[in-house]
Design a protein around this motif. Structure first.
Motif: not given
Length: 891
Positions: A67-71, A92-93, A130-133
């Motif tokens: 799981x990554x959260x990218x600012x 779950x993006x 913020x991109x989370x996937x």
């Protein structure tokens, strides 16, 4: 990264042993200066600033969840965000705006281009998001991405996980902007088995039990860095530490990590790391910026690299980090030290300041190679008492650089596969040699001032070669520095300085003319360089000049003149016959580095018909018994190469061997089989080298004694000293019959030390006997050797049996592909044919390349082809000259 490069001198390449190109090269003959626009394979519409990664590896299933959260910042309106990802699925993006609004993208994957595209219904405005996937990935069995290594221990087989991301494999671990100039900070959280140690770039911030035999490990936030420097490892490890400091008084915890029970074998590496870190803090003038520096030992091997400079968490295969007292010798000790010196240099040159794109990879690797040599010479001068290591580096690079398939130090890289091929002997060896020459040209103090300014100015950022040149030029005004630097880094090839002299009225005038040394293009129009040249006169006076086409210098007195004083210049020297004779007559009076340089240049120039073969052969007879071990190593290599050249022609080979044995046997008798008190490192290495060469020359006494010592070691392993162990086992393996091969096989299967076990399986692939070589090839496709040994075994067979190994690998390509990472296949398969002496191999390699290698990735294949063709042609031209000299001298 410390690559496993073959940098054999041109003596071995053309006199005898087949030319084996290191990982090669672009076809461009002159590179343009770096452009202001950095190359990218991604749209420049968005840029990351921070990654928060949460991973759960499933080692037993060779898969992981993430799981990554990218600012990130969107830089201009766009309806899609494209980043790099390979072998991943997504779920779950969500993209969150600064205002907290959640946007759900459609995700599409392009497997060929290794990208994932997150597309939105409406264009995104410029600004922060913020991109989370969630995603899933694959754990590999070769050293790319997140990979598993299985290894044998007394307690049975174990599995550990590691990462290897350079050059473009972070995208196999986390969806990301996986290019050097997209720097960001990283938070890493790992859900790991409770009994395993977890290691990353930064110290652990927190660790807690998550239940069900799992612990949750959170690491401190990393500095701003490129994706390829991120690191993760987990397994049943031990760690040893000591405290160092960062150059400004702050403590740095220095650690070594190895499989349980082996960490004490890393004690020397631990202490070496402390000493090297202290030296680099002083040299660079910028404190080491991380709170810890670990070096992680991994079982297994790669045929392409031995270590990787992940920031604060260096990855190193065991053979380059551990010293097992049962088997390790002074060469192993040197390898451990130089590997540490190389990788720790990268903590500044590569990690703190990173090349903007792979065009400037040499900024990382050439500089680290040079720093490795400089630091080893300073901290361990006893290993190179003659100051010759830099001579080996430069002449080794010239052997590659003189082919049409070479490339500039600064090279254009367009694809991921080309980036992988950029890790070669030009990037490392020539890069290092050119730095050594440029430092000598501007002075060491000016050079260091420029380097310090460059590091300080570009810290936590990216740079191109001209950024470094600008700082050196400021530190050394009036030297035409940038012109010289551009000549040697923006165009390929090796300058040739032709020298003649005349003496009148007590003064010597030396005429210098610049051409080009080339191996496979005798009619080539020479390129032009501004070449810094140092000429030493008979009384020791040194005159310096910058040769641009032609130049001359005047020296007091009459007598022999030596061009390239100290051998720091990156060029070969062709003397007029009278000058060469004068140097040859006074050979014993020259410093060892200059003796070695003279021999290497004479050998290389004779190889292409620019100098008589007799010149080099005469020099082999001028080395006295008490000469430097480095000179005797050169003589042994030269004569061993002649022997290889006559392979298959028993009568001519017998004459060459008679001369070779007459020179080498007395020196070996003087040394004897066993170490004497006070033997230097180079003496010990010469002893092993002579034993190996004499066995290759068919010396029955040496082969018999090696077998006797091997048999004795089966009953008493301590009877075979670590200094001779590898040499003796190599001779026995190469000359093995079926009974002996079976003994070695039994030793391999019974061995519990992963490092020693790997060595044994390598020995099984060294046999001259064709039937045994075939057994080794068949074994390589089984699970027995371990997946990281198999490709190396096939490569080892190719040294004696190139056609057999190449044909076998091609016939079993689907299986062999799984043993070699995808970006290395374009060099692996052609390399198997590199030792061939049959021109039919050229057609085989071309057919393979046409069928299986992209047109943009055939540089390695073309280099191997050129090496085979040129070796066959030049050997045919050279043999009559060698015959004539041998006959004239009674052999």
């Amino acid at each position: 990264m410390r690559r496993n490069l073959v940098t054999a001198s041109i003596t071995l390449a053309l006199f005898g042993a087949a030319f084996q190109a290191p990982a090669q090269a672009t076809a461009e003959m002159v590179a343009a200066a770096p452009s202001a626009q950095v190359t990218t394979q991604l749209p420049r519409t968005a840029r990351p600033s921070h990654y928060a990664i949460d991973v759960t590896p499933h080692a037993d299933k060779l898969a992981f969840d993430g799981k990554v959260k990218i600012s990130l910042d969107v830089l201009m309106p766009t309806s899609s965000i494209v980043l790099q990802a390979a072998n991943m699925t997504f779920a779950n993006s969500v993209l969150v705006t600064k205002a907290g609004k959640k946007l759900t993208p459609k995700v599409s994957v392009d497997a060929d281009n290794q990208t994932a595209t997150f597309t939105f219904d409406k264009p995104l405005a410029a600004g922060g998001y913020v991109l989370t996937t969630d995603y899933t990935g694959v754990i590999n069995t070769q050293a790319n991405g997140l990979f598993a290594l299985d290894y044998q221990t007394e307690a049975g087989q174990k599995r550990a996980l590691y990462t290897q991301f350079e050059n473009s494999d972070a995208r196999k671990f986390v969806p990301s902007w996986d290019e050097p100039d997209f720097k960001a900070t990283f938070d890493l959280t790992v859900n790991a088995p409770t009994g395993e140690m977890v290691v990353s770039n930064m110290p652990i911030a927190s660790e807690k039990d998550a239940g069900n035999g799992i612990k949750r490990v959170v690491f401190q936030t990393s500095p701003k860095m490129s994706t390829y420097l991120l690191f993760l490892s987990l397994g049943e490890f031990d760690r040893a530490t000591l405290m160092g400091e960062n150059g400004s008084g702050k403590p740095v915890e220095i650690g070594v990590i190895a499989q349980k029970g082996k960490v004490e074998q890393a004690r020397y590496a631990l202490e070496a790391s402390r000493d090297v870190l202290r030296e680099y803090n002083d040299y660079f003038g910028v404190p080491f910026p991380l709170p810890k520096l670990d070096n992680i030992a991994a079982p297994g091997r790669s045929q392409f690299f031995s270590a990787m400079e992940n920031w604060g968490a260096i990855f190193t295969f065991e053979s380059a980090l551990l010293l097992d007292p049962r088997i390790s010798n002074v060469s192993d000790q040197q390898r451990v030290f130089t590997t540490a010196a190389h990788e720790i240099a990268h903590q500044w040159f590569g990690d703190l300041v990173t090349m903007a794109w792979w065009d400037d990879l040499w900024l990382n690797e050439g500089f680290a190679t040079w720093m490795e040599g400089r630091t080893t010479q300073k901290l361990h001068p006893e290993w190179d008492q003659d100051n010759v290591d830099a001579v080996y580096t430069s002449r080794g690079a010239m052997g590659r650089d003189a082919y049409a398939t070479t490339h500039p130090v600064v090279q254009h890289v367009a694809t991921v596969e080309q980036a992988s091929q950029a890790f070669d002997g030009i990037t490392y060896g020539k890069g290092s040699a050119v730095i050594g020459m440029l430092e000598d040209y501007v002075g060491s103090d000016n050079w260091r001032s420029g380097v310090r300014s460059y590091i300080k100015k570009h810290a936590y950022g990216n740079a191109v070669t001209d950024d470094l040149w600008a700082e050196i030029d400021k530190a050394a005004p009036g030297k035409s520095f940038v012109q010289v630097a551009h000549d040697f880094t923006l165009q390929p090839g090796v300058p040739l300085i032709k020298a003649s002299a005349s003496c009148a009225a007590g003064k010597t005038v030396v005429a210098l003319e610049q051409g080009e040394y080339t191996i496979d293009r005798p009619g080539k129009t020479p390129l032009r360089w501004h070449v810094p040249v140092a000429v030493r006169g008979a009384d020791g006076t040194v005159a310096r000049t910058l040769v641009d086409g032609k130049a001359s210098v005047e020296l007091p007195g009459c007598g022999p003149i030596l061009v390239n004083d100290g051998q720091k210049g990156y060029y070969r020297t062709l003397y007029a016959s009278a000058q060469f004779k004068a140097l040859s007559d006074g050979f014993a009076k020259l410093p060892v580095a200059d003796q070695l340089g003279l021999m290497m240049d004479a050998s290389a120039l004779a190889a292409v018909g620019l100098q008589p073969e007799s010149d080099m052969l005469e020099l082999t007879g001028k080395v006295p018994l008490d000469a430097s071990p480095n000179l005797w190593q050169m003589v042994a290599g030269t004569l061993g190469g002649i022997d290889d050249m006559f392979e298959g022609d028993a009568k001519r080979q017998a004459a060459a061997r008679k001369y070779a044995l007459s020179r080498l046997s007395p020196k070996f008798e003087q040394l004897g089989w066993d170490n004497k008190e006070g033997d230097s490192a180079t003496t010990k290495q010469l002893r092993s080298g002579l034993i190996g060469t004499l066995s290759g020359l068919g010396d029955a006494k040496v082969i018999t004694e090696a077998r006797r010592r091997f048999d004795a070691s089966l009953a008493d392993p301590k009877s075979l000293s670590p200094d001779l162990r590898r040499t003796v086992l190599g001779i026995v393996a190469r000359n093995a019959d079926a009974v002996t091969w079976d003994k070695l096989h039994a030793m391999a299967k019974a061995e519990k030390s992963s490092m020693i076990r790997d060595q044994y399986y390598g020995l099984l692939a060294a046999a001259k006997d064709e039937a045994l070589a075939r057994r080794a090839l068949d074994m390589a496709l089984t699970d027995e050797p371990g997946v990281t040994n198999s490709a190396g075994m096939i490569g080892s067979v190719s040294r004696e049996h190139p056609d057999m190994a190449f044909d076998f690998a091609v016939a079993h390509r689907e299986q062999v592909d799984k043993l070699v990472d995808s970006t290395s296949r374009a060099r692996y398969y052609p390399g198997l044919g590199g030792n061939a002496t049959d021109p039919k191999m050229v057609d085989k390699i071309r057919a393979f390349a046409d069928a299986h290698i992209a047109a943009t990735s055939r540089r390695d294949a073309e280099t191997v082809i050129s090496g085979i063709q040129t070796r066959i042609k030049l050997r045919a031209e050279r043999k009559p000259q060698v015959d004539a000299w041998l006959k004239k001298n009674g052999y």
